[in-house]
Design an enzyme around this catalytic site. Sequence first.
Site, PDB file in Angstrom:
ATOM      1  N   ARG A  92       0.846  -1.194   0.000  1.00 11.56           N
ATOM      2  CA  ARG A  92       0.000   0.000   0.000  1.00 11.56           C
ATOM      3  C   ARG A  92       0.879   1.241   0.000  1.00 11.56           C
ATOM      4  O   ARG A  92       1.860   1.307   0.745  1.00 11.56           O
ATOM      5  CB  ARG A  92      -0.911   0.031   1.241  1.00 11.56           C
ATOM      6  N   ASN A 108      12.009   0.493   4.383  1.00 15.03           N
ATOM      7  CA  ASN A 108      11.358  -0.329   3.367  1.00 15.03           C
ATOM      8  C   ASN A 108      12.429  -1.068   2.578  1.00 15.03           C
ATOM      9  O   ASN A 108      13.562  -0.575   2.430  1.00 15.03           O
ATOM     10  CB  ASN A 108      10.527   0.538   2.401  1.00 15.03           C
ATOM     11  N   HIS A 110      13.110  -2.561  -1.205  1.00 13.87           N
ATOM     12  CA  HIS A 110      12.584  -2.420  -2.564  1.00 13.87           C
ATOM     13  C   HIS A 110      13.448  -3.265  -3.498  1.00 13.87           C
ATOM     14  O   HIS A 110      14.686  -3.192  -3.420  1.00 13.87           O
ATOM     15  CB  HIS A 110      12.614  -0.945  -2.979  1.00 13.87           C
ATOM     16  N   SER A 137      17.307  -2.720  -2.433  1.00 15.59           N
ATOM     17  CA  SER A 137      17.718  -1.576  -1.612  1.00 15.59           C
ATOM     18  C   SER A 137      16.864  -1.509  -0.350  1.00 15.59           C
ATOM     19  O   SER A 137      15.649  -1.756  -0.415  1.00 15.59           O
ATOM     20  CB  SER A 137      17.508  -0.258  -2.381  1.00 15.59           C
ATOM     21  N   ASP A 146       9.606   5.248  -2.693  1.00 12.11           N
ATOM     22  CA  ASP A 146      10.890   4.551  -2.909  1.00 12.11           C
ATOM     23  C   ASP A 146      12.043   5.540  -3.081  1.00 12.11           C
ATOM     24  O   ASP A 146      13.014   5.250  -3.775  1.00 12.11           O
ATOM     25  CB  ASP A 146      10.797   3.640  -4.149  1.00 12.11           C
TER      26      ASP A 146
HETATM   27  C1  GRF Z   1       9.817  -8.792  -2.290  1.00 11.38           C
HETATM   28  O1  GRF Z   1      10.385  -8.844  -3.575  1.00 11.38           O
HETATM   29  C2  GRF Z   1      10.015  -7.413  -1.721  1.00 11.38           C
HETATM   30  O2  GRF Z   1      11.180  -6.784  -2.228  1.00 11.38           O
HETATM   31  C3  GRF Z   1       8.825  -6.676  -2.195  1.00 11.38           C
HETATM   32  O3  GRF Z   1       7.765  -7.620  -2.021  1.00 11.38           O
HETATM   33  C4  GRF Z   1       8.291  -8.921  -2.387  1.00 11.38           C
HETATM   34  C5  GRF Z   1       7.701 -10.002  -1.506  1.00 11.38           C
HETATM   35  O4  GRF Z   1       8.220  -9.822  -0.218  1.00 11.38           O
HETATM   36  N1  GRF Z   1       8.609  -5.461  -1.454  1.00 11.38           N
HETATM   37  P1  GRF Z   1       7.847 -10.849   0.986  1.00 11.38           P
HETATM   38  O5  GRF Z   1       8.219 -12.239   0.541  1.00 11.38           O
HETATM   39  O6  GRF Z   1       6.355 -10.727   1.243  1.00 11.38           O
HETATM   40  O7  GRF Z   1       8.705 -10.380   2.123  1.00 11.38           O
END
Ligand code: GRF
Length: 196
Positions: A92, A108, A110, A137, A146
């Site tokens: 979100r 965060n 990314h 990152s 981001d």
């Molecule tokens: C990951 O690639 C993360 O970088 C992005 O969401 C994807 C899934 O993350 N923000 P997760 O397995 O739910 O932690």
Amino acid sequence: MTKRVAILISGGGSNMVRLVDSMTGDYPARPCLVLANDPGAGGLEKAAARDVPTAVVDHRPFGADRAGFEAELTRVLAAHAPDIICLAGFMRVLTPDFVTRWQGRMLNIHPSLLPKYPGLHTHARALEAGDAEAGCSVHEVTAELDGGPILGQARVQVLPGDTADSLAARVLVQEHRLYPLVLRRFAAGDGGRIDL
Ligand code: GRF
């Protein structure tokens, strides 16, 4: 003093799991909450299995009312008194008002080498551009999507025949290494950047 960390997720929570599993021993932080915006998020079970308190603030009933969603988010967060918020696969977009309130205390991860490829479909965009490397990152969250100060990056080589999925899988392995290392430094008050 040991920092209290709330982790926000939307899905499987693989980054959340690595963060939670890292916060042991002399690590200067402990998880105080895992919160999902989707009641079906698979990460909720993983957090509960690790005895981490969980909560759901479903964004769907709020529709376009982002302020209403964030007011409920804030109410639930306040009950757990986090010092730091980690966004981990949280899908979100947060308003400048919410971000400002947590500025300097919210991270965060990314899946790109920011400032390249903010937003979505990062791996497909890196492949499309013919980049030789990709990665992830960890950054402080600011009102610019981001766009906050980068606290750490991990790089992977783009391989011949890579697809967005194969690249995402290799980058995810690096995300799982990077995020716990960055959070450890951040929680200890050391703003130094980590590059893997
Ligand atoms: C990951 O690639 C993360 O970088 C992005 O969401 C994807 C899934 O993350 N923000 P997760 O397995 O739910 O932690």
